[in-house]
Design a protein around this motif. Structure first.
Motif, PDB file in Angstrom:
ATOM      1  N   PHE A  66       0.827  -1.216   0.000  1.00 57.90           N
ATOM      2  CA  PHE A  66       0.000   0.000   0.000  1.00 57.90           C
ATOM      3  C   PHE A  66       0.858   1.261   0.000  1.00 57.90           C
ATOM      4  O   PHE A  66       0.466   2.301   0.519  1.00 57.90           O
ATOM      5  N   ARG A  67       2.061   1.177  -0.560  1.00 57.12           N
ATOM      6  CA  ARG A  67       3.031   2.252  -0.345  1.00 57.12           C
ATOM      7  C   ARG A  67       2.615   3.612  -0.886  1.00 57.12           C
ATOM      8  O   ARG A  67       3.105   4.629  -0.428  1.00 57.12           O
ATOM      9  N   GLU A  68       1.692   3.638  -1.851  1.00 58.27           N
ATOM     10  CA  GLU A  68       1.213   4.940  -2.336  1.00 58.27           C
ATOM     11  C   GLU A  68       0.544   5.747  -1.219  1.00 58.27           C
ATOM     12  O   GLU A  68       0.388   6.951  -1.327  1.00 58.27           O
ATOM     13  N   LEU A  69       0.137   5.064  -0.155  1.00 52.77           N
ATOM     14  CA  LEU A  69      -0.538   5.743   0.948  1.00 52.77           C
ATOM     15  C   LEU A  69       0.364   5.872   2.171  1.00 52.77           C
ATOM     16  O   LEU A  69      -0.102   6.160   3.274  1.00 52.77           O
ATOM     17  N   LEU A  70       1.665   5.636   1.973  1.00 54.17           N
ATOM     18  CA  LEU A  70       2.617   5.674   3.092  1.00 54.17           C
ATOM     19  C   LEU A  70       3.707   6.708   2.828  1.00 54.17           C
ATOM     20  O   LEU A  70       3.921   7.117   1.688  1.00 54.17           O
ATOM     21  N   PRO A  71       4.443   7.105   3.885  1.00 54.18           N
ATOM     22  CA  PRO A  71       5.619   7.959   3.663  1.00 54.18           C
ATOM     23  C   PRO A  71       6.599   7.222   2.741  1.00 54.18           C
ATOM     24  O   PRO A  71       6.626   5.990   2.716  1.00 54.18           O
ATOM     25  N   GLU A  72       7.392   7.994   2.024  1.00 61.42           N
ATOM     26  CA  GLU A  72       8.252   7.384   1.003  1.00 61.42           C
ATOM     27  C   GLU A  72       9.625   6.999   1.579  1.00 61.42           C
ATOM     28  O   GLU A  72      10.230   7.760   2.335  1.00 61.42           O
ATOM     29  N   PHE A  73      10.079   5.805   1.202  1.00 59.28           N
ATOM     30  CA  PHE A  73      11.422   5.352   1.572  1.00 59.28           C
ATOM     31  C   PHE A  73      12.087   4.740   0.354  1.00 59.28           C
ATOM     32  O   PHE A  73      11.406   4.198  -0.527  1.00 59.28           O
ATOM     33  N   ASP A  74      13.399   4.781   0.359  1.00 56.93           N
ATOM     34  CA  ASP A  74      14.191   4.053  -0.597  1.00 56.93           C
ATOM     35  C   ASP A  74      13.910   2.558  -0.424  1.00 56.93           C
ATOM     36  O   ASP A  74      13.939   2.079   0.711  1.00 56.93           O
ATOM     37  N   ALA A  75      13.662   1.831  -1.497  1.00 58.31           N
ATOM     38  CA  ALA A  75      13.362   0.396  -1.357  1.00 58.31           C
ATOM     39  C   ALA A  75      14.465  -0.327  -0.588  1.00 58.31           C
ATOM     40  O   ALA A  75      14.211  -1.255   0.179  1.00 58.31           O
ATOM     41  N   ALA A  76      15.715   0.114  -0.758  1.00 57.08           N
ATOM     42  CA  ALA A  76      16.838  -0.553  -0.099  1.00 57.08           C
ATOM     43  C   ALA A  76      16.809  -0.375   1.421  1.00 57.08           C
ATOM     44  O   ALA A  76      17.437  -1.135   2.157  1.00 57.08           O
ATOM     45  N   GLN A  77      16.089   0.632   1.900  1.00 58.40           N
ATOM     46  CA  GLN A  77      16.019   0.880   3.346  1.00 58.40           C
ATOM     47  C   GLN A  77      14.941   0.055   4.040  1.00 58.40           C
ATOM     48  O   GLN A  77      14.933  -0.089   5.257  1.00 58.40           O
ATOM     49  N   ILE A  78      14.013  -0.471   3.253  1.00 60.66           N
ATOM     50  CA  ILE A  78      12.832  -1.088   3.859  1.00 60.66           C
ATOM     51  C   ILE A  78      13.185  -2.352   4.649  1.00 60.66           C
ATOM     52  O   ILE A  78      13.885  -3.231   4.160  1.00 60.66           O
ATOM     53  N   VAL A  79      12.695  -2.399   5.887  1.00 53.29           N
ATOM     54  CA  VAL A  79      12.905  -3.561   6.755  1.00 53.29           C
ATOM     55  C   VAL A  79      11.562  -4.300   6.835  1.00 53.29           C
ATOM     56  O   VAL A  79      10.616  -3.819   7.445  1.00 53.29           O
ATOM     57  N   SER A  80      11.504  -5.444   6.180  1.00 54.28           N
ATOM     58  CA  SER A  80      10.222  -6.155   6.095  1.00 54.28           C
ATOM     59  C   SER A  80      10.420  -7.641   6.321  1.00 54.28           C
ATOM     60  O   SER A  80      11.418  -8.228   5.900  1.00 54.28           O
ATOM     61  N   LEU A  81       9.476  -8.251   6.991  1.00 58.21           N
ATOM     62  CA  LEU A  81       9.451  -9.708   7.129  1.00 58.21           C
ATOM     63  C   LEU A  81       8.201 -10.276   6.455  1.00 58.21           C
ATOM     64  O   LEU A  81       7.711 -11.340   6.824  1.00 58.21           O
ATOM     65  N   GLY A  82       7.679  -9.523   5.501  1.00 59.79           N
ATOM     66  CA  GLY A  82       6.452  -9.984   4.834  1.00 59.79           C
ATOM     67  C   GLY A  82       5.243  -9.914   5.758  1.00 59.79           C
ATOM     68  O   GLY A  82       4.372 -10.772   5.716  1.00 59.79           O
ATOM     69  N   GLU A  83       5.201  -8.878   6.617  1.00 60.35           N
ATOM     70  CA  GLU A  83       4.119  -8.701   7.589  1.00 60.35           C
ATOM     71  C   GLU A  83       2.776  -8.416   6.915  1.00 60.35           C
ATOM     72  O   GLU A  83       2.717  -8.080   5.732  1.00 60.35           O
ATOM     73  N   GLY A  84       1.745  -8.494   7.729  1.00 56.47           N
ATOM     74  CA  GLY A  84       0.404  -8.167   7.232  1.00 56.47           C
ATOM     75  C   GLY A  84      -0.202  -9.290   6.406  1.00 56.47           C
ATOM     76  O   GLY A  84       0.237 -10.444   6.505  1.00 56.47           O
ATOM     77  N   ASN A  85      -1.214  -8.955   5.587  1.00 53.64           N
ATOM     78  CA  ASN A  85      -1.939  -9.947   4.798  1.00 53.64           C
ATOM     79  C   ASN A  85      -2.484 -11.073   5.670  1.00 53.64           C
ATOM     80  O   ASN A  85      -2.513 -12.231   5.264  1.00 53.64           O
ATOM     81  N   VAL A 125      10.935   0.825  12.175  1.00 51.39           N
ATOM     82  CA  VAL A 125      12.349   0.434  12.115  1.00 51.39           C
ATOM     83  C   VAL A 125      12.969   0.873  10.784  1.00 51.39           C
ATOM     84  O   VAL A 125      14.137   1.258  10.726  1.00 51.39           O
ATOM     85  N   THR A 126      12.175   0.855   9.733  1.00 49.65           N
ATOM     86  CA  THR A 126      12.646   1.405   8.455  1.00 49.65           C
ATOM     87  C   THR A 126      13.012   2.883   8.629  1.00 49.65           C
ATOM     88  O   THR A 126      14.077   3.342   8.197  1.00 49.65           O
ATOM     89  N   ARG A 127      12.142   3.615   9.288  1.00 46.49           N
ATOM     90  CA  ARG A 127      12.404   5.036   9.556  1.00 46.49           C
ATOM     91  C   ARG A 127      13.670   5.201  10.415  1.00 46.49           C
ATOM     92  O   ARG A 127      14.511   6.059  10.137  1.00 46.49           O
ATOM     93  N   ALA A 128      13.803   4.376  11.445  1.00 47.66           N
ATOM     94  CA  ALA A 128      14.973   4.475  12.329  1.00 47.66           C
ATOM     95  C   ALA A 128      16.257   4.233  11.532  1.00 47.66           C
ATOM     96  O   ALA A 128      17.256   4.929  11.705  1.00 47.66           O
ATOM     97  N   ARG A 129      16.203   3.251  10.642  1.00 49.09           N
ATOM     98  CA  ARG A 129      17.383   2.966   9.829  1.00 49.09           C
ATOM     99  C   ARG A 129      17.659   4.122   8.868  1.00 49.09           C
ATOM    100  O   ARG A 129      18.800   4.559   8.723  1.00 49.09           O
TER     101      ARG A 129
END
Ligand SMILES: *Cc1c(COP(=O)(O)O)cnc(C)c1O
Ligand SMILES: [Zn+2]
Length: 423
Positions: A66-85, A125-129
């Motif tokens: 849903f990133r169009e509705l989120l603050p923008e980050f560089d894809a390389a910064q994103i910290v994800s474990l496949g959460e949600g869904n 955590v993405t923001r913190a990084r």
């Protein structure tokens, strides 16, 4: 337009570089403001769906798709474990027990660390990084620390978690230490841990990711998008969820109102917020229209054992905006609701079951009509608190008690044990 932070109350605006935990003018919470990255002419909802088929964890993540509705980050910064869904289920026994015919169970225990905290934590955590924070910290009743520890480990960052020494379950503590967080337990309760970590953040020693963190709320609001999307972007009549520190309630309301604002949702659902009788300062404030009076919290549902919720003002606004309601339920009702869900194959931790107990209570009071479409949000997995499960089933007076039965191992005694179990 650059992203900024704006106070939700007095509108004071802050540069992202100067990020602090709360508004320096009035002490209320901050919100990230940013430009949505789609034009009125384009509709990204098809893309949200398509990304689910990706093999890349952050592409298919229930947050980042849903990133169009989120603050923008560089894809390389994103910290994800496949959460949600997380899946949404109907449940026959639970429907019958609660008297709610049109009941859906959205089970956020299906998240990577077993609680709803992961959706928000991925963005925090993405923001913190991205901000090159030295250390990330939180106070926790257990699940926030498990989530932060895990996401910080993924990001290669050091986490510090502060917990009340009593009333944190073994499995939540195990998750934090296992992922390498500096895990500090204090003698006080959660509210004392919260005060302590806010002071550390105020002194600039740590980056705070408790639910007042505006980036965490951005991640958490996506649960609302999933609930809408799964019914063709139609809102249900009611969303029912448990409340402790109240960040989840605020984030969900934010998600629904943004979806409504951009025309993705047909209307706002009503939100019902449920607390345990022994930890219901918000319910009192909501009923009396008086400022929140902190209480000494007591309930076996440790994830909502909070007496001085940080986000009570924002939660009041969230309930107002959604014609919501707040209700308290007994520990006994929570325990029974938890057992009922487990019998439908939807086990969860006690705090989650408070939501179902509250929905049943509101049905009994006829606040919720029998045919209304309800989504009960379960916040944590059943293995988060196995001690509570065992206690329930060993309580002879519990309605759905199913204790372990020791038998001799020979076939004859096993046959006797099986005989008559199914009519
Ligand atoms: C954190 C948590 C809650 C409470 O959420 P708040 O945002 O603090 O109101 C409820 N249930 C579970 C399982 C949790 O981990
Ligand atoms: Zn302010």
């Amino acid at each position: 337009m650059a992203q900024t932070l704006r106070c939700v109350d007095c509108n004071a605006s802050y540069d992202l570089e100067m990020e602090s935990a709360v508004c320096e003018q009035c002490g209320d919470t901050l919100e990230v403001t940013f430009e949505r990255r789609f034009s009125p002419a384009s509709d990204p909802r098809e893309q949200f769906r398509w990304r689910l088929a990706s093999y890349v964890p952050h592409e298919r993540s229930g947050v980042w798709r849903f990133r169009e509705l989120l603050p923008e980050f560089d894809a390389a910064q994103i910290v994800s474990l496949g959460e949600g869904n997380a899946p949404e289920f109907s449940a026959r026994g639970t429907s019958a027990w609660s008297g709610l015919e049109n009941l859906w169970i959205k089970h956020l225990g299906y998240n990577p660390t077993g609680s709803y905290k992961d959706a928000g934590m991925s963005v925090a955590v993405t923001r913190a990084r991205a901000a090159s924070a030295r250390m990330v910290a939180c106070a926790s009743t257990g699940n926030t620390s498990a989530s932060l520890a895990t996401y910080a480990a993924r990001a290669g960052m050091q986490a510090v978690v502060i917990l009340p020494a009593a009333h944190v379950t073994d499995s939540k503590l195990a998750q934090a230490i296992d992922a390498g967080a500096l895990t500090l337990t204090i003698q006080g309760d959660f509210d004392a841990a919260m005060r302590a970590v806010r002071e550390l953040a105020h002194r600039g020693l740590v980056y705070l990711v408790n639910s007042l963190n505006p980036f965490r709320r951005e991640g958490q609001k996506t649960v609302a998008f999933e609930i809408l999307e799964s019914r063709g972007w139609r809102a249900p009549d009611w969303i029912v969820l448990p409340g402790g520190n109240l960040g989840h309630c605020v984030s969900l309301a934010k998600g629904f109102s943004e979806a409504f604002e951009v025309g993705f949702a047909d209307r706002m659902p009503r939100i019902a917020l449920v607390q345990a009788d022994g930890a219901a300062p918000f319910v009192r404030a909501w009923e009396t229209h008086l400022p929140l009076e902190p209480v000494k919290a007591e309930t076996f549902a440790t994830a909502i054992r909070i007496g001085n919720p940080v986000s009570w003002r924002a939660a009041l606004r969230a309930l107002d905006a959604t014609q919501g309601i707040a209700v308290a339920v007994s520990d006994a009702k929570i325990a029974e609701a938890r057992a009922v869900l487990a019998r439908d194959g939807l086990g969860c931790e006690p705090a989650s079951a408070a939501a179902l107990a509250g929905a049943a209570e509101l049905r009994a009071r006829n606040v919720i009509a029998s045919g209304a479409e309800i989504v009960v949000v379960l916040t944590g997995d059943s293995l988060k608190d196995t001690a509570a499960i065992t206690r329930y089933h060993n309580d002879g007076s519990a309605r759905f008690a199913n204790p372990v039965r020791p038998v001799k191992g020979d076939i004859a005694s096993l046959e006797r044990a099986i005989d008559g179990v199914v009519a």
